[in-house]
Design a protein around this motif. Structure first.
Motif, short mmCIF file in Angstrom:
data_model
loop_
_atom_site.label_atom_id
_atom_site.label_comp_id
_atom_site.label_asym_id
_atom_site.label_seq_id
_atom_site.Cartn_x
_atom_site.Cartn_y
_atom_site.Cartn_z
N ASN A 1 -83.50 -38.77 -22.56
CA ASN A 1 -83.90 -39.93 -23.35
C ASN A 1 -84.20 -39.54 -24.80
O ASN A 1 -84.76 -40.33 -25.56
CB ASN A 1 -85.11 -40.63 -22.73
N MET B 1 -85.92 -39.57 -29.43
CA MET B 1 -86.82 -40.72 -29.28
C MET B 1 -87.77 -40.75 -30.47
O MET B 1 -88.28 -39.71 -30.90
CB MET B 1 -87.62 -40.63 -27.97
N ASP C 1 -92.86 -44.09 -30.33
CA ASP C 1 -92.59 -44.65 -29.00
C ASP C 1 -92.97 -43.70 -27.87
O ASP C 1 -92.77 -44.03 -26.70
CB ASP C 1 -91.10 -45.00 -28.87
N ILE C 2 -93.51 -42.54 -28.22
CA ILE C 2 -93.84 -41.52 -27.21
C ILE C 2 -95.32 -41.57 -26.87
O ILE C 2 -96.18 -41.55 -27.76
CB ILE C 2 -93.46 -40.12 -27.71
N GLN C 3 -95.63 -41.64 -25.60
CA GLN C 3 -97.02 -41.60 -25.15
C GLN C 3 -97.47 -40.17 -24.93
O GLN C 3 -98.56 -39.77 -25.34
CB GLN C 3 -97.18 -42.40 -23.85
N TYR D 1 -88.04 -38.69 -35.32
CA TYR D 1 -87.56 -38.58 -33.94
C TYR D 1 -87.78 -37.17 -33.39
O TYR D 1 -87.59 -36.18 -34.10
CB TYR D 1 -86.07 -38.91 -33.85
N ASN E 1 -92.49 -39.07 -22.06
CA ASN E 1 -92.97 -40.32 -21.50
C ASN E 1 -93.14 -41.37 -22.60
O ASN E 1 -93.86 -41.15 -23.58
CB ASN E 1 -94.32 -40.09 -20.80
N GLU E 2 -92.47 -42.50 -22.45
CA GLU E 2 -92.53 -43.56 -23.45
C GLU E 2 -93.85 -44.32 -23.35
O GLU E 2 -94.57 -44.23 -22.38
CB GLU E 2 -91.36 -44.52 -23.26
N GLY E 3 -94.12 -45.08 -24.42
CA GLY E 3 -95.30 -45.93 -24.41
C GLY E 3 -96.28 -45.62 -25.50
O GLY E 3 -97.46 -45.92 -25.39
#
Length: 406
Positions: free
Chosen positions: A106, A109, A113-115, A226, A253-255
């Protein structure tokens, strides 16, 4: 790429050869594990990661024996001077590296947007070589899948021999319960921030994001950039046979959010940094902590604001500068002018070009941060030397307009 037969399969073949005249038995299918000797040869493991030989700095032979969860260096001929670049970077990675992307990744990124980025690594070391065990994190203003990224974050888990990170030591910090010396500099192609572990780390389960946050705090990236790849391996200068990544995992992990907070596990910059071992930078470096100028007004227009944060040690310092556009229109090709106090001189900079190196200077942006959106900001940083007592610039102007300093 060549392959080696597993020991069990070879034993079976030998036994069958001794009784071939008596009975003919079907041979079992031999499992094969890749041994990569090609300069840039690579393969995938677990259907998720790429293992690469990446012998980029020498013509001498290097081979890696790929396992189901990593690799081992089986041959590492030749050597290169320890005051220059290493001879290779055999490694395993998640993401994209020079158009070679790991299956189903993924990445790239956007950082906002990355948790979290959870990862684990387990190394095996040798003492009869000169090398570092390096965990690399690559960042770029664009979702880049080829070529060199703008910022490289290096975590030095171990080093053997007279080698040191790029640049010079600028601070110390504790992240996820471990202590690191922070080095910053440039290799001519990209900016580099290195975290040199105070003691050898053999294995670790950790979150990568605090290291990314520290790079952003220093103006070497921001939330709009990114994350393009995460890599773990070795940079050998001399030898290297026997070095191994026993296992590696990484999960992005997204979020996330665009808040840009930089929480790290433990105290931040401060205290003292001792550069020991066989590095060329010996002795003790005292970091004077982080000082944020406040309350100084460079003008009443209020259309721009500057935050100037420095870290000072005897004879040297780094400064991180954030420029905010308080106007209603974007600023293109911005220029920030300020005067360095007497005795100060810029030795290197990141995310901007500063000219001249002393006196009345102007910071000009790179192509990727040349626009400041209305209500937005851009950051850059630089390293310098000073004589006498240290002080910060008293005023700044953005494209000819005086800014407040906060």
């Amino acid at each position: 790429m060549r392959f080696r037969l597993r020991g069990a399969a070879l034993a079976i073949l030998a036994a069958l050869a001794s009784i071939a005249a008596v009975v003919a038995l079907p041979l079992p299918a031999a499992q094969a594990e890749p041994v990569i000797c090609e300069q840039y040869g690579s393969t995938t493991v677990q259907g998720r990661y790429v293992v690469q030989n990446n012998r980029w700095g020498t013509s001498a032979t290097q081979c890696i024996d790929v396992t189901s969860s990593g690799f081992r260096v089986t041959q590492a001929d030749g050597s290169v001077p320890t005051n220059g670049a290493p001879k290779s970077y055999p490694s395993i990675f998640l993401g994209c590296h020079y158009t070679n992307c790991s299956p189903g990744t993924n990445l790239p990124m956007r950082i906002s947007d990355i948790q979290s980025v959870t990862s684990s690594i387990d190394y095996s070391y040798v003492n009869n070589a000169t090398y570092n065990a390096s965990y690399d994190i690559w960042l770029d203003p664009t979702p880049k899948r080829d070529g060199v990224n703008q910022t490289e974050i290096m975590i030095w888990f171990n080093r053997v021999g007279p080698v040191q990170p790029i640049g010079s030591p600028t601070a110390s910090t504790t992240i996820n319960g471990r202590s690191f010396q922070i080095w910053t500099g440039s290799n001519g192609s990209n900016n580099v921030i290195s975290f040199l572990a105070d003691s050898t780390i053999n294995s670790w389960n950790f979150d990568v994001m605090p290291f990314i946050n520290e790079a952003m705090r220093r103006g070497m990236a921001d939330n709009s950039w990114y994350l393009t790849s995460i890599q773990a391996g070795f940079e050998p200068w001399e030898g290297g046979a026997g070095l191994a990544v026993n296992s590696f995992s990484a999960q992005v992990n997204e979020g996330g959010s665009s808040g840009g907070s930089t929480t790290i596990g433990g105290p931040s910059i401060g205290g003292s940094t001792t550069n020991g071992g066989s590095t060329t930078n010996g002795g003790t470096t005292t970091n004077g902590g982080t000082t944020t100028t406040g309350g100084t007004t460079g003008g009443t227009g209020g259309s721009c604001a500057v935050t100037y944060t420095e870290n000072v040690w005897p004879g040297g310092f780094t400064a991180n500068v954030t420029v905010r556009n308080n106007g209603s229109s974007p600023l293109n090709d911005w220029r920030l002018a300020f005067t360095l106090p007497s005795g100060q001189s810029v030795t290197s900079a990141w995310s901007a070009t500063i000219s001249p190196s002393s006196g009345s200077v102007t910071a000009t942006p790179m192509s990727y941060n040349s626009t400041i959106a209305a209500g937005g900001s851009q950051s850059f940083g630089f390293q310098g030397t000073y004589s006498g007592s240290f002080s910060e610039p008293s005023s700044f102007s953005l494209n000819g307009t005086a800014c407040t300093v906060s």
